[in-house]
Design a protein around this motif. Structure first.
Motif, PDB file in Angstrom:
ATOM      1  N   GLY A 103      -9.820  -4.958   2.295  1.00 29.30           N
ATOM      2  CA  GLY A 103      -9.239  -3.632   2.058  1.00 29.30           C
ATOM      3  C   GLY A 103      -9.344  -3.166   0.608  1.00 29.30           C
ATOM      4  O   GLY A 103      -9.026  -2.019   0.300  1.00 29.30           O
ATOM      5  N   HIS A 104      -9.796  -4.025  -0.288  1.00 28.58           N
ATOM      6  CA  HIS A 104      -9.938  -3.626  -1.699  1.00 28.58           C
ATOM      7  C   HIS A 104     -11.385  -3.222  -1.956  1.00 28.58           C
ATOM      8  O   HIS A 104     -12.306  -4.029  -1.771  1.00 28.58           O
ATOM      9  N   PHE A 105     -11.580  -1.977  -2.396  1.00 31.38           N
ATOM     10  CA  PHE A 105     -12.917  -1.419  -2.599  1.00 31.38           C
ATOM     11  C   PHE A 105     -13.277  -1.499  -4.077  1.00 31.38           C
ATOM     12  O   PHE A 105     -12.516  -1.073  -4.943  1.00 31.38           O
ATOM     13  N   ALA A 137     -19.314   3.037   6.679  1.00 30.04           N
ATOM     14  CA  ALA A 137     -19.688   1.924   7.568  1.00 30.04           C
ATOM     15  C   ALA A 137     -18.961   0.625   7.226  1.00 30.04           C
ATOM     16  O   ALA A 137     -19.249  -0.414   7.798  1.00 30.04           O
ATOM     17  N   GLY A 138     -18.014   0.693   6.285  1.00 29.42           N
ATOM     18  CA  GLY A 138     -17.174  -0.483   6.039  1.00 29.42           C
ATOM     19  C   GLY A 138     -17.528  -1.324   4.828  1.00 29.42           C
ATOM     20  O   GLY A 138     -17.076  -2.477   4.726  1.00 29.42           O
ATOM     21  N   LYS A 171     -10.094   7.563   2.132  1.00 31.52           N
ATOM     22  CA  LYS A 171      -8.802   8.099   2.586  1.00 31.52           C
ATOM     23  C   LYS A 171      -8.857   8.397   4.094  1.00 31.52           C
ATOM     24  O   LYS A 171      -7.935   8.086   4.828  1.00 31.52           O
ATOM     25  N   VAL A 172      -9.949   9.004   4.517  1.00 28.44           N
ATOM     26  CA  VAL A 172     -10.107   9.320   5.949  1.00 28.44           C
ATOM     27  C   VAL A 172     -10.046   8.031   6.754  1.00 28.44           C
ATOM     28  O   VAL A 172      -9.322   7.933   7.748  1.00 28.44           O
ATOM     29  N   LEU A 173     -10.773   7.021   6.326  1.00 29.92           N
ATOM     30  CA  LEU A 173     -10.802   5.752   7.073  1.00 29.92           C
ATOM     31  C   LEU A 173      -9.404   5.131   7.126  1.00 29.92           C
ATOM     32  O   LEU A 173      -8.961   4.670   8.172  1.00 29.92           O
ATOM     33  N   VAL A 204      -7.121   7.078   9.549  1.00 31.35           N
ATOM     34  CA  VAL A 204      -7.421   6.837  10.955  1.00 31.35           C
ATOM     35  C   VAL A 204      -7.054   5.411  11.346  1.00 31.35           C
ATOM     36  O   VAL A 204      -6.480   5.159  12.404  1.00 31.35           O
ATOM     37  N   GLU A 205      -7.362   4.449  10.423  1.00 28.49           N
ATOM     38  CA  GLU A 205      -7.032   3.047  10.735  1.00 28.49           C
ATOM     39  C   GLU A 205      -5.534   2.816  10.707  1.00 28.49           C
ATOM     40  O   GLU A 205      -5.009   1.852  11.244  1.00 28.49           O
TER      41      GLU A 205
END
Ligand code: PEP
Ligand code: MN
Length: 282
Positions: A38-40, A234-235, A275-277, A280-281
Motif C-alpha cells: 500500500g506504500h507507493f 494496474a497496481g 486516490k480513485v483506487l 474504490v478498494e
C-alpha cells in the motif's frame, strides 16, 4: 527457464521471493519512505548525474513536485563504450549531497561488486537490466544491508527475474524491490515494450514490491505519462521517472526525459489515480 506452473515446483524454486499466502506483501523501508503493502514510491531524477549544480537544483524541484526519492546514475552501463559513462565516485558524492540537502533518499546503479563501499551513503542500490543475471554482483549485494532495486533483464521472463531476486535474498538481504522496465520484442517504434502484465503476475507470485520505469520502457517522453498512469492503475508499488532540466541537452537518454514541470503534472495525476483506487478498494 520454462516457467514452473506446478505449485510444488514453484515453492522449491522461489523459496524466499515466492508468496506463502495470497495476501503476503513486503514493505521495504527506506529512510523515511516505504515501498509495498500500500506504500507507493515515486522516484525521479536524471538518467545520469552530470554536475553538482544540475543534481542539486533538480533535487529541490523534484521534492517540491512530490517525489519520494532522487535517482541519478554515476556508473552508467551504456551499450556503447564511446557513450558518456557517468561521473563515477564524484557523481555519487554530488547525488548524496543533493539528497541530503533536499531531504530525499537517493538511489543509484552499481555495476561492479568493488563499488559497494562507495555506496555507503546511497539509500537504495540499483541493479540495471544488463546486470540482472550478474550473479556475483547479486551475491555481493545480498551480503549488504541496503535495499536493492532489481531491474528486469532485457529478455528475462518472470521466473528468471525471480531467481535473480533469490540470489540476493539467499545471502540474507531480503529487501528487494523489482522494477519492470520494458522488454525486447519485435516492436521498434518504442525503445522497449512495457509489460504491464508483470504487475498482476508478480503480485500473484511474489510478496516483493514491484515498481515500473516507463522512461526506459518507452524511450519517448510523450509516452511516459500515459504508461505511468496505466502502471499506477494496474497496481504498481511505485514508479521511476527520468527527469532533466533541459532534456535536449542531456548527456544520456534525453529523448525519454520529462521536464520538471511535466513531472510535476504527472505527480498530481498519479496521486489522483491512487486516490480513485483507494476509494474504490475502501
Ligand atoms: C537506468 O535506470 O539508468 C538504466 C540504465 O536502466 P536499465 O538498466 O533499465 O536500462
Ligand atoms: Mn537512462
Amino acid at each position: 527457464m520454462n516457467f514452473p506452473h506446478d505449485d510444488e515446483e514453484r515453492a522449491t524454486l522461489f523459496k524466499l521471493a515466492g508468496k506463502k499466502s495470497p495476501d503476503q506483501a513486503s514493505k521495504i523501508d527506506i529512510r523515511g519512505v516505504s515501498c509495498g503493502k500500500g506504500h507507493f514510491l515515486l522516484i525521479a531524477g536524471p538518467c545520469a548525474v552530470e554536475s553538482e549544480e544540475q543534481i542539486a537544483g533538480l533535487a529541490v524541484r523534484l521534492k517540491e513536485a512530490g517525489a519520494d526519492m532522487l535517482r541519478g546514475g554515476a556508473f552508467k552501463s551504456r551499450t556503447s563504450p564511446y557513450s558518456f559513462q557517468g561521473l563515477g565516485r564524484e557523481g555519487l558524492t554530488y547525488l548524496t549531497e543533493a539528497g541530503r540537502r533536499s531531504g530525499l533518499p537517493v538511489i543509484s546503479e552499481i555495476t561492479h561488486p568493488d563499488q559497494i563501499p562507495l555506496f555507503a551513503h546511497v539509500d537504495v542500490i540499483q541493479v540495471g537490466a544488463r546486470n540482472m543475471q550478474n550473479f556475483e554482483l547479486l551475491k555481493a549485494l545480498g551480503k549488504t544491508d541496503k535495499p536493492i532495486l532489481l531491474k528486469r533483464g532485457l529478455a528475462a521472463n518472470y521466473g528468471e527475474w525471480l531467481m535473480s531476486a533469490e540470489y540476493i535474498m539467499r545471502e540474507g538481504n531480503t529487501n528487494v524491490i523489482l522494477c519492470e522496465r520494458g522488454i525486447r520484442t519485435f516492436e521498434s517504434y518504442t525503445r522497449n515494450t512495457l509489460d504491464l502484465s508483470a504487475l498482476p503476475a508478480l503480485h500473484q507470485l511474489t510478496h516483493l514490491p514491484v515498481i515500473v520505469d516507463p522512461s526506459h520502457a518507452t524511450g519517448r517522453s510523450s509516452f511516459v505519462e500515459p504508461m505511468a498512469l496505466a502502471a499506477a492503475a494496474a497496481g504498481a508499488d511505485g514508479l521511476m521517472i527520468e527527469v532533466h532540466e533541459r532534456p535536449s541537452m542531456a548527456r544520456s537518454d534525453g529523448a525519454q526525459a520529462l521536464t520538471p514541470d511535466a513531472f510535476s503534472t504527472l505527480a498530481i495525476k498519479i496521486r489522483q489515480v491512487r486516490k480513485v483506487l483507494e476509494t474504490v478498494e475502501g
